[in-house]
Design a protein around this motif. Structure first.
Motif, PDB file in Angstrom:
ATOM      1  N   MET A   1       0.813  -1.208   0.000  1.00  0.00           N
ATOM      2  CA  MET A   1       0.000   0.000   0.000  1.00  0.00           C
ATOM      3  C   MET A   1       0.853   1.267   0.000  1.00  0.00           C
ATOM      4  N   LYS A   2       2.022   1.176   0.624  1.00  0.00           N
ATOM      5  CA  LYS A   2       2.886   2.340   0.660  1.00  0.00           C
ATOM      6  C   LYS A   2       3.299   2.750  -0.744  1.00  0.00           C
ATOM      7  N   ASN A   3       3.585   1.764  -1.607  1.00  0.00           N
ATOM      8  CA  ASN A   3       3.975   2.037  -2.973  1.00  0.00           C
ATOM      9  C   ASN A   3       2.835   2.727  -3.731  1.00  0.00           C
ATOM     10  N   ARG A   4       1.593   2.299  -3.462  1.00  0.00           N
ATOM     11  CA  ARG A   4       0.425   2.896  -4.106  1.00  0.00           C
ATOM     12  C   ARG A   4       0.282   4.358  -3.703  1.00  0.00           C
ATOM     13  N   ASN A   5       0.430   4.652  -2.418  1.00  0.00           N
ATOM     14  CA  ASN A   5       0.372   6.042  -1.965  1.00  0.00           C
ATOM     15  C   ASN A   5       1.470   6.875  -2.602  1.00  0.00           C
ATOM     16  N   TYR A   6       2.657   6.287  -2.741  1.00  0.00           N
ATOM     17  CA  TYR A   6       3.774   6.989  -3.361  1.00  0.00           C
ATOM     18  C   TYR A   6       3.431   7.361  -4.803  1.00  0.00           C
ATOM     19  N   LEU A   7       2.884   6.405  -5.550  1.00  0.00           N
ATOM     20  CA  LEU A   7       2.506   6.669  -6.943  1.00  0.00           C
ATOM     21  C   LEU A   7       1.401   7.722  -7.034  1.00  0.00           C
ATOM     22  N   LEU A   8       0.427   7.642  -6.142  1.00  0.00           N
ATOM     23  CA  LEU A   8      -0.635   8.651  -6.117  1.00  0.00           C
ATOM     24  C   LEU A   8      -0.066  10.025  -5.780  1.00  0.00           C
ATOM     25  N   ARG A   9       0.861  10.057  -4.836  1.00  0.00           N
ATOM     26  CA  ARG A   9       1.503  11.313  -4.450  1.00  0.00           C
ATOM     27  C   ARG A   9       2.249  11.923  -5.635  1.00  0.00           C
ATOM     28  N   ILE A  10       2.995  11.106  -6.374  1.00  0.00           N
ATOM     29  CA  ILE A  10       3.724  11.586  -7.561  1.00  0.00           C
ATOM     30  C   ILE A  10       2.740  12.088  -8.614  1.00  0.00           C
ATOM     31  N   ALA A  11       1.658  11.353  -8.837  1.00  0.00           N
ATOM     32  CA  ALA A  11       0.636  11.787  -9.799  1.00  0.00           C
ATOM     33  C   ALA A  11       0.051  13.129  -9.377  1.00  0.00           C
ATOM     34  N   GLY A  12      -0.227  13.290  -8.089  1.00  0.00           N
ATOM     35  CA  GLY A  12      -0.749  14.562  -7.586  1.00  0.00           C
ATOM     36  C   GLY A  12       0.225  15.698  -7.812  1.00  0.00           C
ATOM     37  N   ILE A  13       1.492  15.455  -7.546  1.00  0.00           N
ATOM     38  CA  ILE A  13       2.516  16.493  -7.750  1.00  0.00           C
ATOM     39  C   ILE A  13       2.566  16.907  -9.218  1.00  0.00           C
ATOM     40  N   ILE A  14       2.548  15.921 -10.112  1.00  0.00           N
ATOM     41  CA  ILE A  14       2.609  16.223 -11.550  1.00  0.00           C
ATOM     42  C   ILE A  14       1.407  17.052 -11.977  1.00  0.00           C
ATOM     43  N   ILE A  15       0.214  16.647 -11.560  1.00  0.00           N
ATOM     44  CA  ILE A  15      -0.999  17.392 -11.924  1.00  0.00           C
ATOM     45  C   ILE A  15      -0.947  18.807 -11.351  1.00  0.00           C
ATOM     46  N   LEU A  16      -0.559  18.936 -10.096  1.00  0.00           N
ATOM     47  CA  LEU A  16      -0.483  20.250  -9.463  1.00  0.00           C
ATOM     48  C   LEU A  16       0.513  21.163 -10.182  1.00  0.00           C
ATOM     49  N   ILE A  17       1.637  20.612 -10.606  1.00  0.00           N
ATOM     50  CA  ILE A  17       2.625  21.420 -11.318  1.00  0.00           C
ATOM     51  C   ILE A  17       2.098  21.850 -12.685  1.00  0.00           C
ATOM     52  N   ILE A  18       1.459  20.931 -13.399  1.00  0.00           N
ATOM     53  CA  ILE A  18       0.896  21.274 -14.709  1.00  0.00           C
ATOM     54  C   ILE A  18      -0.153  22.381 -14.565  1.00  0.00           C
ATOM     55  N   VAL A  19      -1.094  22.185 -13.648  1.00  0.00           N
ATOM     56  CA  VAL A  19      -2.144  23.190 -13.425  1.00  0.00           C
ATOM     57  C   VAL A  19      -1.521  24.505 -12.955  1.00  0.00           C
ATOM     58  N   GLY A  20      -0.600  24.397 -12.001  1.00  0.00           N
ATOM     59  CA  GLY A  20       0.008  25.590 -11.417  1.00  0.00           C
ATOM     60  C   GLY A  20       0.784  26.416 -12.414  1.00  0.00           C
ATOM     61  N   LEU A  21       1.641  25.774 -13.200  1.00  0.00           N
ATOM     62  CA  LEU A  21       2.443  26.527 -14.173  1.00  0.00           C
ATOM     63  C   LEU A  21       1.576  27.176 -15.249  1.00  0.00           C
ATOM     64  N   ASN A  22       0.559  26.446 -15.710  1.00  0.00           N
ATOM     65  CA  ASN A  22      -0.362  27.029 -16.694  1.00  0.00           C
ATOM     66  C   ASN A  22      -1.112  28.221 -16.124  1.00  0.00           C
TER      67      ASN A  22
END
Length: 135
Positions: A1-22
């Motif tokens: 489960m820890k690996n799943r949270n890590y992947l979700l966290r990375i996905a969240g960071i990527i989305i936040l950066i894309i939205v934020g920079l735009n």
């Protein structure tokens, strides 16, 4: 489960950066050039809104979706204690921003639909991580 949270966290960071920079880019452009022409916008689309140009919406875009998304991305990358709730809140802010936008512009675009989906994805990511952390 820890690996799943890590992947979700990375996905969240990527989305936040894309939205934020735009949002930072578009917000600054709208503040500096409030007629909107550089972004292909016409002030006539504001006829149902309380605004006569894009200056104030540009400020809101810069702060609410730009700076705050990047701040949440940094907090998430730093694994701050409340980062899942911050991701959820940023998703809610993005969705509400688009609801207000569609209400005032009375027009729906592909970009708006994509951003709503990203907002819903952020909400989902934040809530899934919150539930997984509490179990």
């Amino acid at each position: 489960m820890k690996n799943r949270n890590y992947l979700l966290r990375i996905a969240g960071i990527i989305i936040l950066i894309i939205v934020g920079l735009n949002a930072v880019y578009a917000g600054i452009v709208l503040i500096v050039y409030p007629n909107g022409e550089i972004l292909g916008l016409s002030r006539t689309i504001l006829k149902y809104s309380p605004f006569t140009d894009f200056y104030i919406p540009g400020i809101f875009l810069l702060v609410l979706n730009g700076i705050s998304s990047i701040t949440v991305a940094i907090s998430t990358a730093a694994n701050k204690k409340y980062y899942p709730r911050l991701i959820t809140m940023q998703g809610i802010i993005l969705v509400f921003w688009l609801v207000f936008q569609v209400n005032y512009l009375r027009k729906v675009t592909t970009l708006q639909l994509a951003m709503v989906l990203l907002g819903i994805l952020l909400i989902s990511i934040g809530e899934i991580i919150t539930v997984k952390k509490s179990t």
